[in-house]
Write an enzyme that holds these catalytic residues in place. Structure first.
Site, PDB file in Angstrom:
ATOM      1  N   GLU A  17      19.774   0.313  24.601  1.00  0.00           N
ATOM      2  CA  GLU A  17      20.694   0.725  23.555  1.00  0.00           C
ATOM      3  C   GLU A  17      21.874  -0.234  23.491  1.00  0.00           C
ATOM      4  O   GLU A  17      22.949   0.104  23.020  1.00  0.00           O
ATOM      5  CB  GLU A  17      21.156   2.168  23.727  1.00  0.00           C
ATOM      6  N   CYS A  19      19.040   6.871  26.164  1.00  0.00           N
ATOM      7  CA  CYS A  19      18.594   6.606  27.528  1.00  0.00           C
ATOM      8  C   CYS A  19      17.153   7.018  27.806  1.00  0.00           C
ATOM      9  O   CYS A  19      16.591   6.612  28.824  1.00  0.00           O
ATOM     10  CB  CYS A  19      19.528   7.310  28.525  1.00  0.00           C
ATOM     11  N   THR A  37      32.330   5.400  34.047  1.00  0.00           N
ATOM     12  CA  THR A  37      30.881   5.538  34.275  1.00  0.00           C
ATOM     13  C   THR A  37      30.107   4.287  33.864  1.00  0.00           C
ATOM     14  O   THR A  37      28.882   4.314  33.847  1.00  0.00           O
ATOM     15  CB  THR A  37      30.311   6.750  33.508  1.00  0.00           C
ATOM     16  N   HIS A  74      17.716  11.719  34.742  1.00  0.00           N
ATOM     17  CA  HIS A  74      18.591  10.749  34.099  1.00  0.00           C
ATOM     18  C   HIS A  74      19.984  10.943  34.683  1.00  0.00           C
ATOM     19  O   HIS A  74      20.490  12.066  34.765  1.00  0.00           O
ATOM     20  CB  HIS A  74      18.612  10.958  32.591  1.00  0.00           C
ATOM     21  N   LYS A 120      24.953  19.375  37.998  1.00  0.00           N
ATOM     22  CA  LYS A 120      24.890  20.511  37.070  1.00  0.00           C
ATOM     23  C   LYS A 120      23.450  20.817  36.686  1.00  0.00           C
ATOM     24  O   LYS A 120      23.007  21.974  36.694  1.00  0.00           O
ATOM     25  CB  LYS A 120      25.709  20.214  35.818  1.00  0.00           C
TER      26      LYS A 120
END
Length: 445
Positions: free
Chosen positions: A83, A120, A163, A244, A253
């Site tokens: 991407e 992704c 990130t 991912h 999470k």
């Protein structure tokens, strides 16, 4: 039926690093724990000024082909997932093919080349394409190169800046693979969402809170879809579960919600019932809000149980060993998670042959795909051939001022004439611009 899967893998990380705790946090006025504990990240990888998605992808492919003794005639297709593309027409795979032709005797003129885009998840989709090509019998005994390569940059002072990351994963998809076979059973969760997008712009627009919600919702749908064809999941079914990984905190999470789902109606739920009660069921509540609150409370308590923590430490934590030190690689993130888990097993002397891995891919916009893979008997030889640890250790440690220069060097709207930080050796490098404004590449001995 012919088994198809990943025969070999190579990783190429950007040659620079930014220490988030020691270098980035002080400049942002943040505590180091915001990154190391909150996001679960310690360092980010960046490409040097002569690196980009082509050089990283081509370098990973070259190393893979040389290590496996392959020639261009052995490759029937090259699919690139990214991407971070800089061309809306010509696929990055053609640039990578051109690079490889500089160092191999033969050409790749008979290899089908393309580019996959779905944020992704595109790397996994490209593997699916190669898998289907082989299973359809159209490969003529040849293999496919799937390359996930990205430079995940955010605008300066964007919440996602911590990130960032850059690197490439090259994977050889073949019949009777050495590393893992890929299952026919897959599950999908897909919806038209606006959580992360790049409408003709280099840096993404991100709704961070919504992106987490969409990620979890699509993952749940994909798991449910997978179970409709493969049967109910159980925590004991898989030795590892690479997700991912935009940052490890998001995986924490997802893993908790996954564990709650796959322990439902099992002996584990019954065992936990003495401590937590049974999981809430919607039929026991008068409205959706009350049910959601009960599920949330149960999940919070579940997180603290020894059963969940033991499962997380064994099944999820090993998949994060690389990501913690390189940041988000977009299309490559789930694929470095797989490698990280197998590397952990190798270091611990575990025999994984015949064991299953549950792979959970995701792309914003949004789609999740899940499937399982079976580890093959030659996996140890394949993983032991990687040098990713050395690459991570050898990166140049940026000061904050140098980081600012690197970020500017890879901003497409700015002049790219920046001095390099490291000296290239035995690798492809960016070599300026051609007559039509195209990027040029050369191999440096």
């Amino acid at each position: 039926m012919t088994e198809v899967g990943i025969d070999a893998v190579e990783i190429w990380t950007g040659k620079l690093k930014l220490d988030l705790a020691e270098t980035f946090a002080p400049e942002m006025g943040d505590s180091p724990e915001k990154y190391t504990k909150g996001l679960g990240l310690y360092e980010s990888s960046f490409p040097d000024t002569y690196e980009d998605i082509v050089t990283m992808g081509a370098n990973a492919c070259k190393r893979l082909m040389e290590r496996k003794g392959l020639e261009p005639d052995d490759i029937g297709r090259i699919d690139v997932a990214t991407e971070s593309s800089f061309d809306n027409s010509k696929p990055i795979s053609t640039y990578i093919g051109g690079c490889l032709e500089q160092v191999f005797d033969d050409d790749l003129h008979h290899a089908n080349k393309g580019e996959r885009k779905f944020a992704c998840v595109a790397g996994t989709q490209a593997i699916d394409d190669a898998y289907n090509w082989i299973r359809a019998g159209r490969n003529r005994g040849r293999s496919a190169l799937v390359v996930a390569t990205d430079t995940a940059l955010y605008a300066r002072d964007d919440p996602g800046e911590a990130t960032q990351g850059a690197g490439a994963v090259a994977m050889l998809i073949s019949e009777n693979p050495s590393l893992v076979t890929i299952s026919d059973e897959q599950g999908y969760g897909s919806a038209d969402e606006t959580d992360f997008l790049k409408p003709n712009q280099q840096f993404p627009s991100v709704d961070g809170k919504r992106s987490v919600q969409v990620y979890l919702a699509r993952m749940r749908e994909a798991v449910e879809d997978y179970e409709s064809v493969a049967g109910d999941l159980h925590p004991d079914d898989f030795v590892y579960a690479p997700f991912h990984t935009p940052f490890p905190g998001m995986v924490r999470k997802a893993a908790l919600l996954a564990y709650r789902h796959i322990t439902r109606d099992t002996e584990i739920e019954e065992e936990l019932a003495t401590e937590l009660g049974r999981q809430p069921r919607p039929e026991a509540f008068d409205d959706e809000e009350a049910f959601s609150e009960a599920v949330s409370a149960y999940t919070d308590e579940l997180k603290e149980t020894k059963q969940y923590q033991a499962w997380y430490d064994a099944t999820i934590d090993p998949t994060l060993d690389i990501s913690r030190h390189v940041g988000n690689w977009y299309t490559g993130s789930v694929h470095i998670a797989r490698v990280a888990a197998l590397k952990r097993a190798l270091s611990e002397g575990r025999d994984l042959t015949g064991e299953r891995i549950f792979v959970a891919s995701y792309g914003s916009g949004a789609q999740a795909e899940v499937h399982h893979e079976t580890v093959q008997e030659d996996w140890e030889a394949e993983i032991s051939g990687l040098n990713v640890d050395e690459q991570i250790d050898d990166r140049y440690d940026l000061t904050f001022a140098e980081y600012e220069r690197v970020h500017a060097a890879h901003d497409h709207s700015k002049d790219r004439d920046f001095e390099e930080f490291t000296a290239p050796q035995d690798e492809f490098v960016f070599d300026g611009w051609g007559r039509m404004g195209e990027r040029k590449y050369r191999y440096v001995e």
